[in-house]
Design a protein around this motif. Structure first.
Motif, PDB file in Angstrom:
ATOM      1  N   UNK A 224       0.840  -1.203   0.000  1.00 46.37           N
ATOM      2  CA  UNK A 224       0.000   0.000   0.000  1.00 46.37           C
ATOM      3  C   UNK A 224       0.872   1.249   0.000  1.00 46.37           C
ATOM      4  N   UNK A 225       1.916   1.259   0.835  1.00 47.20           N
ATOM      5  CA  UNK A 225       2.828   2.400   0.887  1.00 47.20           C
ATOM      6  C   UNK A 225       3.501   2.594  -0.471  1.00 47.20           C
ATOM      7  N   UNK A 226       3.925   1.478  -1.072  1.00 50.04           N
ATOM      8  CA  UNK A 226       4.574   1.530  -2.382  1.00 50.04           C
ATOM      9  C   UNK A 226       3.647   2.136  -3.427  1.00 50.04           C
ATOM     10  N   UNK A 227       2.368   1.823  -3.343  1.00 48.59           N
ATOM     11  CA  UNK A 227       1.430   2.254  -4.379  1.00 48.59           C
ATOM     12  C   UNK A 227       1.029   3.720  -4.223  1.00 48.59           C
ATOM     13  N   UNK A 228       0.991   4.253  -3.003  1.00 44.45           N
ATOM     14  CA  UNK A 228       0.548   5.637  -2.821  1.00 44.45           C
ATOM     15  C   UNK A 228       1.707   6.615  -2.660  1.00 44.45           C
ATOM     16  N   UNK A 229       2.932   6.116  -2.556  1.00 45.22           N
ATOM     17  CA  UNK A 229       4.075   6.996  -2.345  1.00 45.22           C
ATOM     18  C   UNK A 229       4.215   8.058  -3.440  1.00 45.22           C
ATOM     19  N   UNK A 230       4.090   7.701  -4.733  1.00 45.96           N
ATOM     20  CA  UNK A 230       4.178   8.745  -5.768  1.00 45.96           C
ATOM     21  C   UNK A 230       3.126   9.830  -5.591  1.00 45.96           C
ATOM     22  N   UNK A 231       1.923   9.428  -5.169  1.00 49.47           N
ATOM     23  CA  UNK A 231       0.857  10.398  -4.943  1.00 49.47           C
ATOM     24  C   UNK A 231       1.255  11.381  -3.846  1.00 49.47           C
ATOM     25  N   UNK A 232       1.888  10.867  -2.792  1.00 50.21           N
ATOM     26  CA  UNK A 232       2.340  11.728  -1.708  1.00 50.21           C
ATOM     27  C   UNK A 232       3.391  12.722  -2.157  1.00 50.21           C
ATOM     28  N   UNK A 233       4.333  12.271  -3.003  1.00 49.61           N
ATOM     29  CA  UNK A 233       5.363  13.170  -3.507  1.00 49.61           C
ATOM     30  C   UNK A 233       4.754  14.261  -4.377  1.00 49.61           C
ATOM     31  N   UNK A 234       3.815  13.871  -5.237  1.00 46.34           N
ATOM     32  CA  UNK A 234       3.180  14.847  -6.128  1.00 46.34           C
ATOM     33  C   UNK A 234       2.448  15.922  -5.331  1.00 46.34           C
ATOM     34  N   UNK A 235       1.590  15.510  -4.399  1.00 48.22           N
ATOM     35  CA  UNK A 235       0.823  16.485  -3.624  1.00 48.22           C
ATOM     36  C   UNK A 235       1.723  17.267  -2.667  1.00 48.22           C
ATOM     37  N   UNK A 236       2.765  16.606  -2.127  1.00 48.08           N
ATOM     38  CA  UNK A 236       3.671  17.292  -1.216  1.00 48.08           C
ATOM     39  C   UNK A 236       4.364  18.466  -1.878  1.00 48.08           C
ATOM     40  N   UNK A 237       4.877  18.260  -3.079  1.00 45.97           N
ATOM     41  CA  UNK A 237       5.585  19.343  -3.757  1.00 45.97           C
ATOM     42  C   UNK A 237       4.635  20.324  -4.424  1.00 45.97           C
ATOM     43  N   UNK A 238       3.398  19.891  -4.691  1.00 48.54           N
ATOM     44  CA  UNK A 238       2.382  20.851  -5.127  1.00 48.54           C
ATOM     45  C   UNK A 238       2.068  21.816  -3.985  1.00 48.54           C
ATOM     46  N   UNK A 239       1.985  21.281  -2.770  1.00 56.48           N
ATOM     47  CA  UNK A 239       1.796  22.132  -1.587  1.00 56.48           C
ATOM     48  C   UNK A 239       2.962  23.107  -1.435  1.00 56.48           C
ATOM     49  N   UNK A 240       4.173  22.644  -1.724  1.00 54.65           N
ATOM     50  CA  UNK A 240       5.364  23.498  -1.671  1.00 54.65           C
ATOM     51  C   UNK A 240       5.182  24.727  -2.564  1.00 54.65           C
ATOM     52  N   UNK A 241       4.686  24.508  -3.773  1.00 46.44           N
ATOM     53  CA  UNK A 241       4.462  25.625  -4.691  1.00 46.44           C
ATOM     54  C   UNK A 241       3.386  26.557  -4.160  1.00 46.44           C
ATOM     55  N   UNK A 242       2.285  25.984  -3.681  1.00 41.12           N
ATOM     56  CA  UNK A 242       1.163  26.793  -3.207  1.00 41.12           C
ATOM     57  C   UNK A 242       1.555  27.660  -2.016  1.00 41.12           C
ATOM     58  N   UNK A 243       2.364  27.116  -1.106  1.00 36.64           N
ATOM     59  CA  UNK A 243       2.814  27.897   0.057  1.00 36.64           C
ATOM     60  C   UNK A 243       3.657  29.083  -0.392  1.00 36.64           C
ATOM     61  N   UNK A 244       4.532  28.854  -1.363  1.00 33.18           N
ATOM     62  CA  UNK A 244       5.376  29.940  -1.863  1.00 33.18           C
ATOM     63  C   UNK A 244       4.564  30.986  -2.616  1.00 33.18           C
ATOM     64  N   UNK A 245       3.563  30.547  -3.365  1.00 31.21           N
ATOM     65  CA  UNK A 245       2.701  31.494  -4.076  1.00 31.21           C
ATOM     66  C   UNK A 245       1.902  32.337  -3.086  1.00 31.21           C
ATOM     67  N   UNK A 246       1.427  31.701  -2.017  1.00 27.40           N
ATOM     68  CA  UNK A 246       0.643  32.418  -1.001  1.00 27.40           C
ATOM     69  C   UNK A 246       1.494  33.447  -0.266  1.00 27.40           C
ATOM     70  N   UNK A 247       2.807  33.243  -0.234  1.00 26.66           N
ATOM     71  CA  UNK A 247       3.695  34.145   0.509  1.00 26.66           C
ATOM     72  C   UNK A 247       4.185  35.330  -0.321  1.00 26.66           C
ATOM     73  N   UNK A 248       3.780  35.399  -1.592  1.00 24.70           N
ATOM     74  CA  UNK A 248       4.275  36.471  -2.462  1.00 24.70           C
ATOM     75  C   UNK A 248       3.949  37.840  -1.891  1.00 24.70           C
TER      76      UNK A 248
END
Length: 254
Positions: A224-248
């Motif tokens: 299960x961890x193996x199958x959802x890990x890519x999803x976590x990376x995608x959303x994690x770094x999408x959050x990274x972008x959103x936090x930086x955009x919100x801080x502009x």
């Protein structure tokens, strides 16, 4: 001898990136994603050992960027390109838009090497962060296809517009003037590093509360961890972008 250790580690980054490119063209997207992750580990370690051994050099700086271009620019570009080409959209010529990632990654890395303002934080989306958004998508798509599972994200991946638009957005973010934080700060506190702190909290909540709800097939435990890990990376770094955009706004007011 010790001055060559960081460069040797950097070359391991390149080796992993090269393997990821080969696997991407073989449509082995999950293994390609894992090799990109391994390249990211070596990318961290070469800087760590350069600081530890005080083995800095201009050659190492340029070599690092060349290797990053392959591992975090070319490899994810090829993953999205080949996914689009083989997923069935009628307008296959749009697959070439995915190559914008490697083109703009080259431009960003060249700018980074001569920009003294980016010694601690970044200006524009870092190339490894871009790779951690693009590459996991194809890996997640392969997991869904292997299990015969449908999802909203898989439907988007198989659409005619999603990958071209995503590649164009990521490419523009890499050369943008948006301030983006790194994790290089020695002290992490909400007062001194609010974006970094919020990012870490969101990352923990994502993996603890959100991703366990995203079931793929009948996987349990490590599967299960193996199958959802890519999803976590995608959303994690999408959050990274959103936090930086919100801080502009806060950056403009300083």
């Amino acid at each position: 001898m010790k001055k060559h250790i960081p460069n040797c580690i950097t070359l391991l980054n390149l080796l992993c990136g090269s393997c990821a490119c080969i696997l991407a063209m073989w449509q082995q997207y999950y293994p390609a994603f894992l090799f990109i992750l391994a390249a990211a580990v070596f990318d961290f370690l070469d800087g760590f050992f350069a600081r530890l051994l005080k083995a800095y050099s201009e050659t190492g700086k340029q070599l690092d960027s060349l290797c990053d271009l392959v591992s975090f620019g070319l490899a994810p570009s090829l993953m999205l390109f080949n996914w689009y080409l083989n997923s069935g959209p009628e307008y296959t010529a749009f697959a070439y838009i995915a190559l914008l990632i490697v083109l703009f990654a080259a431009l960003r890395l060249a700018r980074f090497n001569v920009d003294t303002r980016q010694s601690v934080d970044f200006i524009g989306l870092p190339v490894p962060a871009c790779a951690m958004i693009a590459a996991p998508l194809a890996a997640y798509g392969q997991v869904c296809s292997a299990h015969g599972t449908s999802s909203v994200l898989l439907s988007l991946l198989n659409s005619a517009w999603f990958i071209p638009v995503l590649a164009a957005v990521l490419a523009l973010l890499m050369i943008s003037g948006i301030p983006m934080f790194s994790m290089k700060h020695k002290k992490l506190s909400f007062r001194e590093c609010p974006r970094e702190t919020i990012f870490l909290i969101c990352w923990v909540l994502l993996f603890v509360l959100v991703l366990p709800l995203c079931s793929i097939g009948k996987e349990t435990g490590l599967g299960f961890i193996y199958s959802i890990f890519p999803l976590g990376m995608f959303f994690g770094f999408t959050i990274y972008i959103l936090i930086n955009l919100a801080a502009i706004g806060s950056h403009k007011s300083e």
